[in-house]
Design a protein around this motif. Structure first.
Motif, short mmCIF file in Angstrom:
data_model
loop_
_atom_site.label_atom_id
_atom_site.label_comp_id
_atom_site.label_asym_id
_atom_site.label_seq_id
_atom_site.Cartn_x
_atom_site.Cartn_y
_atom_site.Cartn_z
N ALA A 437 3.99 3.43 10.61
CA ALA A 437 3.34 2.71 9.52
C ALA A 437 1.85 3.04 9.47
O ALA A 437 1.26 3.20 8.40
CB ALA A 437 3.55 1.21 9.68
N ARG A 440 1.07 6.48 7.92
CA ARG A 440 1.16 6.52 6.45
C ARG A 440 -0.07 5.92 5.78
O ARG A 440 -0.32 6.16 4.60
CB ARG A 440 2.44 5.81 6.00
CG ARG A 440 3.69 6.61 6.37
CD ARG A 440 4.98 5.85 6.15
NE ARG A 440 6.12 6.71 6.44
CZ ARG A 440 7.36 6.28 6.62
NH1 ARG A 440 7.62 4.97 6.56
NH2 ARG A 440 8.34 7.13 6.87
N ARG A 441 -0.84 5.14 6.54
CA ARG A 441 -2.09 4.58 6.00
C ARG A 441 -3.28 5.51 6.23
O ARG A 441 -4.37 5.26 5.71
CB ARG A 441 -2.36 3.21 6.63
CG ARG A 441 -1.37 2.12 6.19
CD ARG A 441 -1.86 0.75 6.62
NE ARG A 441 -1.87 0.60 8.07
CZ ARG A 441 -0.85 0.12 8.79
NH1 ARG A 441 0.28 -0.24 8.17
NH2 ARG A 441 -0.94 0.01 10.09
N ARG A 462 -0.66 17.00 7.87
CA ARG A 462 -0.23 15.86 7.04
C ARG A 462 1.28 15.61 7.18
O ARG A 462 2.02 15.53 6.19
CB ARG A 462 -0.61 16.09 5.57
CG ARG A 462 -2.10 16.37 5.36
CD ARG A 462 -2.46 16.49 3.89
NE ARG A 462 -2.32 15.21 3.21
CZ ARG A 462 -3.23 14.24 3.21
NH1 ARG A 462 -4.37 14.39 3.87
NH2 ARG A 462 -3.02 13.12 2.56
N GLY A 465 4.35 11.80 6.38
CA GLY A 465 3.79 10.94 5.34
C GLY A 465 2.37 10.50 5.61
O GLY A 465 1.92 9.47 5.10
N ASP A 467 -1.26 9.47 5.47
CA ASP A 467 -2.19 9.08 4.40
C ASP A 467 -1.51 9.09 3.03
O ASP A 467 -2.10 9.46 2.02
CB ASP A 467 -3.39 10.03 4.39
CG ASP A 467 -4.58 9.44 3.63
OD1 ASP A 467 -4.62 8.22 3.48
OD2 ASP A 467 -5.44 10.21 3.19
N SER A 468 -0.24 8.67 3.00
CA SER A 468 0.50 8.68 1.74
C SER A 468 0.51 7.32 1.05
O SER A 468 0.98 7.20 -0.09
CB SER A 468 1.93 9.12 1.98
OG SER A 468 2.60 8.23 2.87
N GLU A 469 -0.01 6.30 1.72
CA GLU A 469 0.01 4.96 1.12
C GLU A 469 -1.40 4.52 0.78
O GLU A 469 -2.27 4.49 1.63
CB GLU A 469 0.67 3.98 2.09
CG GLU A 469 2.15 4.27 2.34
CD GLU A 469 2.78 3.23 3.24
OE1 GLU A 469 2.07 2.32 3.72
OE2 GLU A 469 4.00 3.35 3.49
#
Length: 469
Positions: A437, A440-441, A462, A465, A467-469
């Motif tokens: 989690a 992804r942030r 990358r 995921g 830095d996808s949120e």
């Protein structure tokens, strides 16, 4: 065509190639007869396909033709055969055949069921072919295991497999996954196992071989594939042969400090066994297929990311279709009688001691544990600290259903379940789902919960995921 034509019989495939006067080449087979060539001759019009067939069974003659080699049933010998036969066909026939001819060489070197002994029946099979007239050649090579119990049936299976490979290579080159799926046509998973496949050459430059080997499992051609730290597929029989093996199962999404400490601590205790030579030991990080599949599909990027991260730490990686531990042990027992160690967390005991997990087995959980621990196999259990709690849960304090407490005690007292002792308590707070989690942030505290090399690779590429949120 949006999907593969799986209705063709072996004879129909062979005839389709024979009737195409622009596909022409040599078929050379060492071991188990000349079953591939026989298939083409049987259906008729083989003069339109086959320039030459040969079986160089005698080792001296084989060396005279192809050069010396350490092992006759080997990848090295297969490549010698493909190179020699393809070069000969092209050099001798390109000036006399039609200009739009595409040449090929099919080769196999195998050891089938012997009259005198029950030996491991396996071999190397491959094709080198032009996919356009005059083009540089491309290769498809495989390692196979023959599963039939007699020589005649093994030879028959190899004949079918060879036709499937030649047909698939010529007719489905833009769909390598179809080539993989087509290998099993007319065979099924109970006759031939393909535990390695490799595409190479100018026409297959974009093929991701790791995904093609994963597709072997999805196509029921094998139950497991193994990658070395360079991401290359290796033959399990060669890797595990007569060696002690340590396996840690996990999702490794991502690999964390806990995973690293589990493997290191487990290895230390495993190597304390008298029968384990630390210099011979093979250690594996294992991922089951059910942890890769979302719905009916595999997330290819997710799979490759996990392989890359484990490889960056120098781990061998196994992908398997073995949900139950005793089936994993049985797979390894094909190749070695040395000790087998399996590392797991006490967090996994909820499933390990869940009787529903063993539905379908006549003997239920007792049968499963009986098959997991019949000899020198040990499960090393790593402690855990649950979120928000201070107490550390160990093998001696883990809770199981009341009716199974005596079974747990029996396994501990008989040395089948072994508590990992020298672990790093500073790792126990790490939770992989929380780390994922955090990834992804973007950048954050999660970076201290994974090895430095893993954090760097996740950020720079990358992965998972990031830095996808």
């Amino acid at each position: 065509m949006s999907k593969r034509d799986n209705t063709l019989s072996t004879d129909q495939k062979a005839l389709a190639i024979n009737l195409d006067k622009f596909k022409y080449g040599a078929i050379v087979e060492i071991g188990a007869g000349q079953e591939v060539a026989r298939r083409f001759f049987k259906v008729g019009a083989a003069a339109g396909t086959i320039a030459k067939t040969m079986s160089a069974y005698d080792m001296s003659i084989s060396d005279e033709i192809y050069g010396p080699v350490d092992r006759y049933v080997s990848r090295a010998r297969l490549m010698q055969m493909l190179e020699k036969e393809f070069e000969q066909v092209v050099s001798r026939l390109s000036s006399v055949r039609a200009k739009n001819t595409t040449f090929f060489a099919y080769a196999a070197t195998v050891t089938a069921r012997s009259f005198k002994q029950k030996n491991e029946c396996h071999g190397w099979v491959g094709i080198r072919l032009q996919l356009h007239p005059g083009a540089p050649p491309s290769d498809i090579i495989m390692h196979v295991r023959m599963l039939d119990n007699d020589n005649a049936m093994q030879s028959d299976a190899l004949g079918i497999l060879g036709v499937n490979l030649i047909h698939g290579a010529f007719f489905n080159p833009t769909h390598p996954e179809w080539i993989v799926e087509g290998l099993a046509d007319g065979l099924g998973s109970d006759r031939i196992e393909v535990d390695l496949i490799h595409f190479a050459g100018p026409y297959f430059e974009e093929v991701e071989n790791r995904l093609m080997n994963l597709h072997l499992i999805r196509s029921w051609l094998t139950r497991a594939v193994v990658f070395n730290p360079n991401g290359e597929v290796v033959v399990p029989g060669e890797l595990f042969y007569r060696k002690p093996v340590m396996v840690m199962r996990g999702s490794f999404k991502p690999v964390t400090r806990v995973n690293v400490d589990m493997m290191n601590a487990g290895q230390r205790q495993f190597c304390d066994l008298e029968a384990v030579d630390a210099n011979q030991m093979v250690s594996l990080a294992e991922i089951t297929m059910n942890s890769l599949i979302s719905g009916d599909n595999v997330d290819n990027a997710d799979f490759l990311a996990r392989i890359d991260l484990l490889s960056s730490l120098g781990h061998m990686v196994m992908i398997s279709d073995y949900v139950r531990y005793f089936r994993l042990r049985a797979y390894l027992r094909r190749y070695t009688q040395k000790p087998i160690g399996i590392v797991l967390s006490v967090r996994d005991f909820a499933g390990l001691f869940d009787e529903k997990y063993y539905e379908g087995l006549e003997g239920g959980m007792l049968e499963a544990f009986g098959k997991l621990f019949p000899d020198n196999t040990h499960v090393y259990t790593y402690p855990a600290r649950l979120s928000g709690q201070e107490d550390i849960i160990t093998l001696n304090t883990v809770k199981v259903p009341n009716n199974l407490r005596h079974l747990l005690t029996h396994l501990i007292e008989n040395g089948k379940l072994v508590a990992i002792e020298n672990y790093d308590p500073s790792c126990l707070h790490v939770d992989s789902s929380a780390v994922l989690a955090g990834i992804r942030r973007g950048r954050g505290n999660w970076e201290s919960d994974v090895p430095e090399a893993v954090a760097e690779r996740i950020v720079s590429r990358r992965l998972l995921g990031f830095d996808s949120e």
